[in-house]
Design an enzyme around this catalytic site. Structure first.
Site, mmCIF file in Angstrom:
data_model
loop_
_atom_site.group_PDB
_atom_site.id
_atom_site.type_symbol
_atom_site.label_atom_id
_atom_site.label_comp_id
_atom_site.label_asym_id
_atom_site.label_seq_id
_atom_site.Cartn_x
_atom_site.Cartn_y
_atom_site.Cartn_z
ATOM 1 N N ALA A 125 95.816 15.297 6.937
ATOM 2 C CA ALA A 125 97.113 14.959 7.657
ATOM 3 C C ALA A 125 97.793 16.314 6.902
ATOM 4 C CB ALA A 125 97.853 13.770 7.007
ATOM 5 N N GLY A 182 92.615 12.436 7.198
ATOM 6 C CA GLY A 182 93.196 11.934 8.368
ATOM 7 C C GLY A 182 92.305 12.435 9.721
ATOM 8 N N GLU A 192 89.337 10.131 9.572
ATOM 9 C CA GLU A 192 89.946 8.671 10.151
ATOM 10 C C GLU A 192 89.996 8.691 11.763
ATOM 11 O OE1 GLU A 192 92.217 6.745 6.426
ATOM 12 O OE2 GLU A 192 92.905 8.809 7.140
ATOM 13 N N GLU A 247 91.279 12.503 -0.145
ATOM 14 C CA GLU A 247 92.673 11.855 -0.618
ATOM 15 C C GLU A 247 93.063 11.829 -2.111
ATOM 16 O OE1 GLU A 247 92.477 10.638 3.527
ATOM 17 O OE2 GLU A 247 91.065 10.684 1.904
#
Length: 258
Positions: A66, A109, A112, A132
């Site tokens: 992200a 992300g 994901e 993360e």
């Protein structure tokens, strides 16, 4: 198609192609990129001539997580009000198969998002991870859940708690990806897979995807009931009659999508 700023889109031989286009940020998933990606997914999903969708980045990075700069000063209230994470959930609403063509970094992300797709084709340079923990947080867009189901508890724990990164070959061995190919070949393999699926019976493909996802996301009994319901439902379609007729008559089926 709208005038997208963060992605490139095209259609080719029944396949809708979405390519992340933030090269300077290694395709970091900004809120705007995610909104545009979901918009493109729904647009392709609505087109009868599109039978499958392909998502990719660059050879260097599928998506390196992200956009942390946009998150670094956020409060709990800011995150609760943000539609960034809920945007990921919308991918589950897409009826047509989505294939990810992954090369280079596929982190946070990005991983994901790849796991939100239905199949993954990777280049030999691909690296998969959920870093993360290095930022003092954990995955929030399905990373802990999908990763555990894909690679098992032990490996998922190591990736989430200790930033283990999987090579492409490890990802293949653990069931996170379908194929690993040289960097010169991975995209064409992903496109070939998407194209072949795009030319199969549309209703059966969509209900097959739904049934497999039920097995992945629900208890066995619920999944079996849904699978049987969809199996019966397909006998009301013209494609079922055409497919079985073509098999008996030893000819190629002509799918109608109805």
């Amino acid at each position: 198609m709208p005038d997208y700023q963060n992605i490139l889109v095209e259609t080719k031989e029944g396949v809708g192609i979405i390519r992340f286009n933030r090269p300077k940020a290694l395709n970091a998933l900004s809120p705007q990129l995610m909104k545009e990606t979901v918009m493109a997914l729904f647009a392709f999903d609505a087109q009868d001539e599109i039978g499958a969708i392909l998502i990719t980045g660059s050879d260097k990075a599928f998506a390196a997580g992200a956009d942390i700069k946009e998150m670094s000063t956020a409060s709990v209230i800011d995150m609760l009000k943000s539609d960034f994470i809920p945007t990921f959930a919308k991918i589950r609403e897409i009826k047509k198969p989505i294939i990810a063509a992954v090369s280079g970094w596929c982190l946070g992300g990005g991983n994901e998002l790849a796991m939100s797709c239905d199949m993954v084709v990777a280049s030999e340079t691909a690296k998969f991870g959920q870093p993360e923990i290095n930022l003092g947080v954990i995955p929030g867009a399905g990373g802990t859940q999908r990763l555990t189901k894909a690679v098992g508890k032990a490996i998922a724990m190591e990736m989430v708690l200790n930033n283990r990164t999987l090579t492409a070959q490890e990802a293949l061995e653990y069931g996170l990806v379908n194929y690993v190919l040289p960097i010169e070949e991975y995209f064409e393999k992903a496109f070939s897979l998407a194209q072949k699926i795009a030319h199969r019976a549309p209703l059966a493909v969509q209900l097959g995807k739904e049934a497999v996802n039920k097995a992945f996301e629900t208890f066995l009994a619920e999944g079996l009931e849904d699978e049987l319901r969809s199996f019966y439902l397909l006998f009301a379609s013209e494609d079922q009659k055409e497919g079985m007729g073509a098999f008996i008559e030893k000819r190629k089926a002509e799918w109608k999508g109805r």
